[in-house]
Design an enzyme around this catalytic site. Sequence first.
Site, PDB file in Angstrom:
ATOM      1  N   VAL A  96       0.839  -1.093   0.033  1.00 25.53           N
ATOM      2  CA  VAL A  96       0.050  -0.048   0.011  1.00 25.53           C
ATOM      3  C   VAL A  96       0.933   1.205   0.163  1.00 25.53           C
ATOM      4  CG1 VAL A  96      -1.907   1.207   1.343  1.00 25.53           C
ATOM      5  CG2 VAL A  96      -1.745  -1.146   1.218  1.00 25.53           C
ATOM      6  N   HIS A 100       3.065   3.973   6.151  1.00 26.70           N
ATOM      7  CA  HIS A 100       2.375   3.395   7.483  1.00 26.70           C
ATOM      8  C   HIS A 100       3.385   2.462   8.131  1.00 26.70           C
ATOM      9  CE1 HIS A 100       2.018   0.700   3.972  1.00 26.70           C
ATOM     10  NE2 HIS A 100       1.928  -0.444   4.776  1.00 26.70           N
TER      11      HIS A 100
END
Length: 114
Positions: A96, A100
């Site tokens: 992704v 993160h």
Amino acid sequence: MKDCIFCRIISGEAPATIVFADEFVTAFYDIHPITPVHILVVPNEHIESVNEVEEKHAALLGHMIVVARQLAFANGLDQRGYRLVINTGPEAGQSVFHLHLHLIGGRRMPFRFQ
Ligand code: 5GP
Ligand code: ZN
């Protein structure tokens, strides 16, 4: 970023179990946990990866670690131990492309890297 799943989670357009949110970051359970505790701490600003991080993001990245530390304590991991992981790019397995921080823990992780 309308095609970014994490932007959609942050804006409330896509579902997730959110465990913490403030002006700067959102934290939610990973949909495919690899450990009993697997939480993603995500900046609300769309930054693709560590490759795009600049000096102006330094406080934001520090805040992500402070939030991860609070969540580690809240999940009883502070004495047991945990890992904070940021995958960057294809060989690290980043899937992704919205920065993160993985907070993983709740079981023994026998290898330094796996
Ligand atoms: P990466 O491989 O990029 O370091 O980590 C991406 C993480 O996001 C994976 O652990 C994956 O399970 C998680 N993930 C992907 N899509 C979703 C989603 O729609 N919701 C949630 N909660 N986690 C997701
Ligand atoms: Zn995004």
